[in-house]
Design a protein around this motif. Structure first.
Motif, short mmCIF file in Angstrom:
data_model
loop_
_atom_site.label_atom_id
_atom_site.label_comp_id
_atom_site.label_asym_id
_atom_site.label_seq_id
_atom_site.Cartn_x
_atom_site.Cartn_y
_atom_site.Cartn_z
N PHE A 121 9.05 0.01 7.38
CA PHE A 121 10.48 0.25 7.20
C PHE A 121 10.94 -0.14 5.80
N VAL A 122 10.55 -1.33 5.37
CA VAL A 122 11.00 -1.83 4.07
C VAL A 122 10.44 -1.00 2.93
N ALA A 123 9.17 -0.62 3.03
CA ALA A 123 8.56 0.19 1.97
C ALA A 123 9.26 1.54 1.84
N ILE A 124 9.51 2.19 2.95
CA ILE A 124 10.17 3.50 2.92
C ILE A 124 11.60 3.37 2.42
N LEU A 125 12.29 2.33 2.85
CA LEU A 125 13.67 2.11 2.40
C LEU A 125 13.74 1.90 0.89
N SER A 126 12.81 1.14 0.34
CA SER A 126 12.79 0.90 -1.09
C SER A 126 12.45 2.18 -1.86
N ILE A 127 11.55 2.98 -1.31
CA ILE A 127 11.20 4.26 -1.95
C ILE A 127 12.42 5.18 -1.98
N LEU A 128 13.15 5.24 -0.87
CA LEU A 128 14.36 6.08 -0.81
C LEU A 128 15.38 5.62 -1.84
N CYS A 129 15.57 4.31 -1.95
CA CYS A 129 16.58 3.78 -2.87
C CYS A 129 16.12 3.84 -4.33
N THR A 130 14.86 4.20 -4.55
CA THR A 130 14.34 4.43 -5.91
C THR A 130 14.65 5.85 -6.36
N ASN A 131 14.78 6.76 -5.37
CA ASN A 131 15.06 8.16 -5.66
C ASN A 131 16.44 8.33 -6.28
N ASP A 132 16.53 9.09 -7.35
CA ASP A 132 17.79 9.25 -8.09
C ASP A 132 18.90 9.84 -7.24
N ALA A 133 18.53 10.68 -6.27
CA ALA A 133 19.55 11.32 -5.43
C ALA A 133 20.09 10.35 -4.38
N VAL A 134 19.24 9.45 -3.90
CA VAL A 134 19.62 8.54 -2.82
C VAL A 134 20.14 7.21 -3.35
N LEU A 137 0.84 -1.20 0.00
CA LEU A 137 0.00 0.00 0.00
C LEU A 137 0.87 1.26 0.00
N ILE A 138 1.96 1.24 0.77
CA ILE A 138 2.87 2.38 0.84
C ILE A 138 3.75 2.46 -0.40
N LEU A 139 4.25 1.31 -0.86
CA LEU A 139 5.27 1.26 -1.90
C LEU A 139 4.73 1.41 -3.31
N ASN A 140 3.57 0.84 -3.58
CA ASN A 140 3.10 0.75 -4.97
C ASN A 140 3.04 2.07 -5.74
N PRO A 141 2.63 3.20 -5.14
CA PRO A 141 2.61 4.44 -5.92
C PRO A 141 3.99 4.91 -6.37
N PHE A 142 5.05 4.39 -5.76
CA PHE A 142 6.40 4.86 -6.04
C PHE A 142 7.25 3.83 -6.78
N LYS A 143 6.81 2.59 -6.87
CA LYS A 143 7.66 1.53 -7.43
C LYS A 143 7.86 1.74 -8.92
N THR A 144 9.03 1.37 -9.39
CA THR A 144 9.38 1.56 -10.80
C THR A 144 9.63 0.24 -11.53
N THR A 145 9.63 -0.87 -10.79
CA THR A 145 9.79 -2.18 -11.41
C THR A 145 8.77 -3.15 -10.82
N GLN A 166 19.10 -2.15 -9.10
CA GLN A 166 18.69 -3.44 -8.53
C GLN A 166 18.59 -3.41 -7.02
N ILE A 167 19.22 -2.44 -6.39
CA ILE A 167 19.25 -2.41 -4.93
C ILE A 167 17.85 -2.17 -4.36
N LYS A 168 17.05 -1.34 -5.04
CA LYS A 168 15.70 -1.06 -4.52
C LYS A 168 14.85 -2.32 -4.48
N GLU A 169 15.11 -3.27 -5.39
CA GLU A 169 14.35 -4.52 -5.37
C GLU A 169 14.80 -5.39 -4.21
N LEU A 170 16.11 -5.42 -3.95
CA LEU A 170 16.61 -6.21 -2.84
C LEU A 170 16.09 -5.68 -1.51
N VAL A 171 16.16 -4.36 -1.30
CA VAL A 171 15.73 -3.81 -0.02
C VAL A 171 14.22 -3.92 0.16
N SER A 172 13.47 -3.96 -0.94
CA SER A 172 12.02 -4.13 -0.83
C SER A 172 11.65 -5.52 -0.33
#
Length: 433
Positions: free
Chosen positions: A263-276, A29-37, A299-305
């Motif tokens: 925690f996991v959703a927010i971490l994956s969102i952060l690692c999706t951001n181009d700056a982070v 619910l938290i992650l889906n609006p931001f996920k790119t893969t 690929q890291i955003k998928e692992l942390v998710s």
């Protein structure tokens, strides 16, 4: 509880089935609006059906009451060609992950038709799908503490006693329960075991206490084996257990991350951001070993998710083990050790009695958590040479390349497939099936 067979056709990112595991609803619910893969935050079942396979969910209860979820990947093409004569393989994950970790290296891995009774030439980067597209009956396990586990009487969200375990209990209870269940369910006398990272500790400590258990395995494949962990590199090498943490670990039982979904959703969102994203990438490199040619920052955003839960006691046990080098029982301090073990120091596990007739070791040259110096200590303590001792030829092969590397099939999965095909041919189906 019997297995549940599930299958969805024409799956895309828009029409994935809902999560079969309610623990993932909040994360998605938290992650889906931001996920790119597609793979980000999916459950094991969603990942399986996203590639066109069917699956069964099996629930295994350990001797001490933990309920573990097994995913059996169903390939109708393989079943049509080989019937029930598909080699059972149990694949077991590392720490802070679950069965999903073997399915996130996309976007490939889709089910393929068999031609004239022969498996397709699939070069999937995800180990689970590379195996499932061939003549193997693939079972993906989940250890206690993951979001795919429960208990017959304890609530993981309310009862701290649920978290009173380390990787030693995983070896003592979880691995035997899963192996025995698969043997009973399939009718095979033996199965193939593929353990990665933490699951190599579980298997090796099990065999150090019960070497006869090896008779249930055609092959005991250990990827990034960890029996000696005092020579780790990177971030792990500078983290040492303090007396305070040891005292906390001996008194408190609980999860490392209380609010895992958020925690996991927010971490994956952060690692999706181009700056982070570059920061997440470099942290990965200095934890597991850098392989910038094989693994990309995306690929890291998928692992942390897919980060999953562990007990604080298990993490502290790992930290203690880095001090002792050779894996020992949990260190409660001299007084309690004397009560529990009969000595002031925790006992070493006698890896010198681990059977080597079916032992396969696969290691990398740039693995920060299982460096070659540590793998060599395992080789030296074994009663003889392992049945197969394979060092990945890619010089930068790191700890997570099996999960994320662009050429994971060439350097890892194809090696495992060849080993199973050549040396697992003595597996026979029970006449009772």
């Amino acid at each position: 509880m019997g297995p549940t067979l599930l299958h969805y056709s024409n799956v895309s990112s828009q029409n994935l089935p809902p999560p079969e595991n309610p623990n993932f609803e909040q994360e998605q619910l938290i992650l889906n609006p931001f996920k790119t893969t597609l793979n980000q935050g999916l459950t094991c079942g969603q990942l399986i059906v996203s590639r066109g396979f069917k699956y069964e969910r099996h629930f295994v209860t350990t001797e001490d009451g933990y309920i573990l979820e097994l995913y059996r990947i169903i390939n109708p093409y393989a079943q049509a060609a080989r019937g029930r004569n598909l080699k059972p393989i149990l694949v077991l994950h590392g720490g802070f992950t679950s069965c999903s970790s073997f399915m996130i290296n996309g976007p490939g891995g889709h089910i393929k038709e068999w031609i004239n009774g022969n498996p397709p030439h699939d070069t999937s980067k995800s180990l689970a799908f590379a195996l499932a597209n061939r003549e193997f009956d693939v079972w993906l396990g989940n250890d206690r503490g993951t979001r795919y586990s429960n208990h017959t009487r304890l609530d993981p969200y309310k009862d701290h006693e649920f978290w009173n375990f380390t990787f030693i209990e995983m070896g003592k209870y979880d691995v035997p329960a899963m192996v025995d269940y698969i043997i009973e369910e399939t009718g095979f006398e033996k199965i193939v075991y593929i353990g990665y990272s933490q699951s190599t500790i579980a298997m090796l400590t099990l065999l150090a206490k019960q070497p006869q258990f090896a008779c249930k395995l055609d092959l005991n494949i250990n990827v990034s084996p960890e029996a000696f962990i005092g020579d780790q590199k990177g971030i792990s090498s500078i983290i040492q257990p303090s007396l305070l943490l040891t005292e906390i670990g001996s008194e408190y039982s609980g999860p490392v991350i209380p609010f895992i979904q958020e925690f996991v959703a927010i971490l994956s969102i952060l690692c999706t951001n181009d700056a982070v994203k570059p920061i997440c990438f470099e942290i990965n490199n200095y934890v597991f070993g850098p392989d910038r040619e094989m693994i990309s920052p995306d690929q890291i955003k998928e692992l942390v998710s897919q980060v999953d839960q562990m007990s604080l006691k298990s993490v502290l046990h790992y930290m203690q083990s880095s001090k002792y080098d050779q894996i020992r029982e949990f260190d409660y301090g001299p007084k309690k050790n004397l009560e529990v073990y009969g000595s002031e120091e925790p006992h070493k596990f006698p890896f010198e009695i681990v059977p080597i007739h079916n032992l396969v070791i696969i290691s990398g040259l740039n693995d920060y958590l299982a460096p070659q110096v540590s793998v060599q200590k395992l080789r030296d303590i074994l009663p003889d040479r392992p049945f197969i001792d394979h060092v990945v030829t890619w010089p930068l092969w790191s700890h997570v390349d099996i999960l994320l590397a662009d050429e994971a099939f060439e350097y890892m999965h194809s090696v495992i497939i060849d080993i199973v095909r050549v040396h697992g041919e003595d597996v026979q189906v029970s006449s009772e099936i």
